[in-house]
Structures are given as C-alpha cells and as structure tokens.
Design an enzyme around this catalytic site. Structure first.
Site, mmCIF file in Angstrom:
data_model
loop_
_atom_site.group_PDB
_atom_site.id
_atom_site.type_symbol
_atom_site.label_atom_id
_atom_site.label_comp_id
_atom_site.label_asym_id
_atom_site.label_seq_id
_atom_site.Cartn_x
_atom_site.Cartn_y
_atom_site.Cartn_z
ATOM 1 N N THR A 13 -43.467 74.172 102.418
ATOM 2 C CA THR A 13 -43.901 72.779 102.320
ATOM 3 C C THR A 13 -44.811 72.382 103.467
ATOM 4 O O THR A 13 -45.820 71.709 103.262
ATOM 5 C CB THR A 13 -42.684 71.836 102.282
ATOM 6 O OG1 THR A 13 -41.843 72.200 101.183
ATOM 7 C CG2 THR A 13 -43.119 70.388 102.107
ATOM 8 N N GLY B 203 -36.260 86.290 105.149
ATOM 9 C CA GLY B 203 -37.456 85.593 105.590
ATOM 10 C C GLY B 203 -37.532 85.501 107.101
ATOM 11 O O GLY B 203 -36.510 85.440 107.793
ATOM 12 N N ASP C 231 -38.402 83.023 108.911
ATOM 13 C CA ASP C 231 -37.849 81.773 109.424
ATOM 14 C C ASP C 231 -36.347 81.903 109.653
ATOM 15 O O ASP C 231 -35.811 81.429 110.660
ATOM 16 C CB ASP C 231 -38.157 80.614 108.476
ATOM 17 C CG ASP C 231 -37.701 80.871 107.035
ATOM 18 O OD1 ASP C 231 -37.461 82.034 106.662
ATOM 19 O OD2 ASP C 231 -37.593 79.887 106.275
ATOM 20 N N THR D 149 -37.155 73.090 102.611
ATOM 21 C CA THR D 149 -37.522 73.170 101.199
ATOM 22 C C THR D 149 -36.392 73.826 100.420
ATOM 23 O O THR D 149 -36.052 73.414 99.307
ATOM 24 C CB THR D 149 -38.815 73.993 101.030
ATOM 25 O OG1 THR D 149 -39.828 73.437 101.863
ATOM 26 C CG2 THR D 149 -39.274 73.985 99.586
#
Length: 254
Positions: free
Chosen positions: A10, A106, A108, A132
């Site tokens: 996002t 991921g 992140d 998100t």
C-alpha cells in the site's frame, strides 16, 4: 546518515536515521505504474523540503515485498546518493537462525522478527503487524523463526466490504460504542474492530498452547494504536518497529 526504505503493497515508507533516532519519515503511495524517474522526483523533493542534504546520506537499506518497485528504488538510491543500497534478503545477517527462516517469508516480516528478537533476546516474541495484511510472526529465544499467521488487514477487510456491497458506507475505523451496532458505520466497526481483536487474541492463545509458554507480544503497523486498547497483551505499540528492524539489519551487514 542512513536512509531506510520499506516498500509495502500500500505504501512506501522512507525514513532517515541519524545514528540515534529517525529525523524524518515519509509515506508515499505504492504505485507500480509510476516510473523510477517519477519516484526520484518525489523523493528528491521530500528530502529537499525537509532540509536533508543528499550528500549527508552515507548508507541505504531497502526492504521490498513489491518486485515491480524493487529495482526502481535501487536505481533511485544510486542516482540520488551514489551508493548501492543493501537489499534485505534471507542471506542478510539478521540475528536469526538462517535455516529456520521460511523460504517465502517476506522481507518486512524478516525485519519485524529480527527487531523483536533483538529487543527481547531471552523471550519468545510475537510481532503483530496491522498493515495491508495482518501478520503475526513469532521467534523463540534462540532466534529460531517459529512461523507466521496472515489474515487480511483491517482496512483491506473494510475496503472489500465497501466495494462488494451497495449499501454499506466507507467507514473510518475506531472503537465502536457497543458490539450491537445501531447504524451501518457502528455495525461495521463492531465487526471489524472487535472481531479482529478477538482474532488476534485467539491466535496469541493458540500460539502459546503450541509453544508451551507465555509469549511477549509487540504491535506495529498503521492501525496498531487504534486497536490496541481492545487487546491487553501488547508489551509495546511501536509504529517504527519495522523501520528499526531495517536499521538493525543495516548495522549487522555494513
């Protein structure tokens, strides 16, 4: 100074770290249709207006879960600052047991796990990230990644309702006055806010059952402060948690 870039589905969050604190953070919309030249102009303008000199940036690190934007920001960093950014990957030094990191985790979440373990090295820690996607990632006291649970994020769920139903309004998420909504907005708030609070608490409880111990739970992400009053398990609520993970990984690899 270090520039840390967290490219999400996002938003792209950009932070400048001076060695002791974040002196500026910027949030821009993730748009794969934008060219690297367009993003370069945006970032250059943001830095200039914040009074940050380009020659003051000595290091850069990027975490990305959007492949189409990854290469663009690598190019931007090199063009603006003349340095190659460190790209967070499974081969990066994170303080975690590398063999325990799931293949498709991921970057992140890797940052979240790394900073959680760094912050509480003697405990099993879960980071709940209200982005998100809602992600709950857990690491044990040895640095072993135990696993992750993923659900649609709160805003993602609301947007899905809004786009799929004719009569439900777009809703600002906040804690409802009651679980028994008397209008459409409070009804959606009840279902989303109270429902997601219950979801998080249930997943914390099930995780503790599986690992056989009480765990330390941290919260981050855009809506973490909004929903945290409904969940009494958070040791901390820190919107900079992922960025701090980026700073940590930069230190461990530079």
């Amino acid at each position: 100074m270090l520039i840390a870039i967290d490219i999400g589905n996002t938003n792209v969050v950009i932070a400048v770290y001076d060695g002791s604190s974040f002196i500026e953070t910027f949030r821009i919309y993730s748009d794969s249709k934008k060219t690297s030249d367009e993003y370069l102009v945006i970032l250059e303008t943001l830095l200039r207006e914040a009074g940050i000199r380009r020659d003051g940036i000595e290091k850069a690190i990027i975490s990305s879960v959007v492949p189409n934007l990854t290469r663009s920001f690598q190019k931007i960093v090199f063009r603006l600052f003349g340095i190659e950014p460190l790209m967070v990957s499974h081969s990066s030094e994170t303080g975690l047991i590398r063999e325990s990191i799931p293949e498709d985790l991921g970057s992140d979440l890797l940052c979240n796990l790394a900073y959680a373990h760094y912050s509480y090295p003697e405990k099993t820690v879960m980071t709940v990230d209200f982005g998100t996607a809602l992600t709950l990632s857990t690491v044990d006291r040895n640095g072993k990644v135990l696993g992750v649970a993923i659900a649609p994020g709160l805003v993602t769920a609301v947007n899905s309702l809004f786009s799929s139903t004719a009569q439900l309004p777009q809703v600002e998420l906040k804690i409802p006055p009651s679980c028994l909504g008397r209008n459409s907005m409070d009804s959606v708030r009840s279902g989303i806010m109270l429902g997601y609070a219950g979801l998080v608490k249930e997943l914390i409880s099930r995780t503790e059952e599986e690992v056989g111990e009480k765990i330390t739970v941290l919260a981050t992400g855009g809506l973490s402060k909004v929903i945290s009053p409904l969940i009494d398990r958070f040791e901390s609520v820190d919107g900079y948690h992922t960025l701090k993970g980026l700073v940590l990984i930069s230190r461990l690899n530079h």
